[in-house]
Design a protein around this motif. Sequence first.
Motif, PDB file in Angstrom:
ATOM      1  N   THR A  45       0.843  -1.200   0.000  1.00  0.00           N
ATOM      2  CA  THR A  45       0.000   0.000   0.000  1.00  0.00           C
ATOM      3  C   THR A  45       0.875   1.247   0.000  1.00  0.00           C
ATOM      4  OG1 THR A  45      -1.813   1.149   1.130  1.00  0.00           O
ATOM      5  CG2 THR A  45      -0.141   0.135   2.521  1.00  0.00           C
ATOM      6  N   THR A  56       2.670  13.950   2.138  1.00  0.00           N
ATOM      7  CA  THR A  56       1.775  13.778   3.277  1.00  0.00           C
ATOM      8  C   THR A  56       1.443  12.302   3.430  1.00  0.00           C
ATOM      9  OG1 THR A  56      -0.146  14.178   1.869  1.00  0.00           O
ATOM     10  CG2 THR A  56       0.761  16.077   3.056  1.00  0.00           C
ATOM     11  N   LEU A  57       1.066  11.918   4.624  1.00  0.00           N
ATOM     12  CA  LEU A  57       0.765  10.523   4.918  1.00  0.00           C
ATOM     13  C   LEU A  57      -0.596  10.122   4.351  1.00  0.00           C
ATOM     14  CD1 LEU A  57       1.944  10.422   8.621  1.00  0.00           C
ATOM     15  CD2 LEU A  57       2.944   9.084   6.766  1.00  0.00           C
ATOM     16  N   THR A  58      -0.655   8.925   3.817  1.00  0.00           N
ATOM     17  CA  THR A  58      -1.939   8.324   3.472  1.00  0.00           C
ATOM     18  C   THR A  58      -2.575   7.796   4.757  1.00  0.00           C
ATOM     19  OG1 THR A  58      -0.984   6.144   3.126  1.00  0.00           O
ATOM     20  CG2 THR A  58      -1.075   7.622   1.203  1.00  0.00           C
ATOM     21  N   GLU A  59      -3.791   7.291   4.661  1.00  0.00           N
ATOM     22  CA  GLU A  59      -4.426   6.702   5.843  1.00  0.00           C
ATOM     23  C   GLU A  59      -3.600   5.534   6.373  1.00  0.00           C
ATOM     24  OE1 GLU A  59      -8.745   4.822   7.238  1.00  0.00           O
ATOM     25  OE2 GLU A  59      -8.487   5.628   5.224  1.00  0.00           O
ATOM     26  N   ALA A  60      -3.068   4.727   5.458  1.00  0.00           N
ATOM     27  CA  ALA A  60      -2.208   3.615   5.882  1.00  0.00           C
ATOM     28  C   ALA A  60      -0.933   4.135   6.528  1.00  0.00           C
ATOM     29  CB  ALA A  60      -1.875   2.729   4.686  1.00  0.00           C
ATOM     30  N   ARG A  62      -0.571   6.953   8.191  1.00  0.00           N
ATOM     31  CA  ARG A  62      -0.888   7.430   9.540  1.00  0.00           C
ATOM     32  C   ARG A  62      -1.019   6.270  10.515  1.00  0.00           C
ATOM     33  NH1 ARG A  62      -4.069  11.041   6.472  1.00  0.00           N
ATOM     34  NH2 ARG A  62      -5.935   9.743   6.754  1.00  0.00           N
ATOM     35  N   ALA A  63      -1.605   5.174  10.042  1.00  0.00           N
ATOM     36  CA  ALA A  63      -1.734   3.999  10.906  1.00  0.00           C
ATOM     37  C   ALA A  63      -0.375   3.423  11.260  1.00  0.00           C
ATOM     38  CB  ALA A  63      -2.598   2.945  10.209  1.00  0.00           C
TER      39      ALA A  63
END
Length: 291
Positions: A45, A56-60, A62-63
């Motif tokens: 991913t 910037t961070l994706t949702e993955a 950030r997780a």
Amino acid sequence: MELRHLQHFVAVAEDQHFTRAAERLMVSQSGLSASIRALERELQTPLFVRTTRRVTLTEAGRALLGEAERILAQVRSAHEAVAAVQGVLRGTLALGTEQCIAGVNVAGLLAAFRRRHPDVEIRLRQAGSGALAEEVDAGRLDLAFAVRTQDGTDQLRCVPLADEPMTVLCHPTHRLAVAGAAVTPEELGGEVFVDFHPDWGPRRATDAVFTAAGVRRTVSLEVNDVHSLLDLVDENLGVAVVPHHFQYKRGTLTALPLKGIGDAVYETVALLPPPQATSPAARALMSVLEA
């Protein structure tokens, strides 16, 4: 998953820029990009959204960030624990603190710590109590001096430092100063307030007092440092409810007791992870503090 891949990922996430992260890590930009791509392939991913200006961070992403920081903090603690067993304290002490915290002289404490442990690099971050609790919990800070809060501290240890009453500060010509009596939250309901950002400990303590009293107040003048707050009150632009020791920072102001608030106090604590997760540097700092 290699540790260096996680180290590279965290650096890019912090700097939001590949070039700056590469310079900080002292690696080539192409090598850093290859490391991130390898991590993305392994996790199947994308971890960053890349633009010409920043990443910037994706949702993955950030997780992954919180877990990566915890893993790296645990690895760092492991190295430091082995060094401590060998009789040498090395590594990094990452400390967070609020401004003008009661119960500890942070500068004097760090000076004493450095004299005892000159091989430890000290990193200091100043922020509000909520943010500090989150950073200790995430492993980004070894410990923090903060105001006791119920938010985000369930897994943290709170070592008491000091507690004190809240005090009302106002200009000497203000009606409250002229009356010269202790005041209740109800009597302050219509005042213009100077206060800190909602994450700072004194603001949290004051908000809790007024909420418990059922009194609505509006903070018209919001600041992020003690001296700005005192300057605004000194110009008679508003009143402030602050920890008791703040009154000694500006002798020109009138300090009045705040009554009718039950057992509410401003309590400062040292926030630490559970014992098994506390770094040798944090334990050493607490030993200096308690000496």
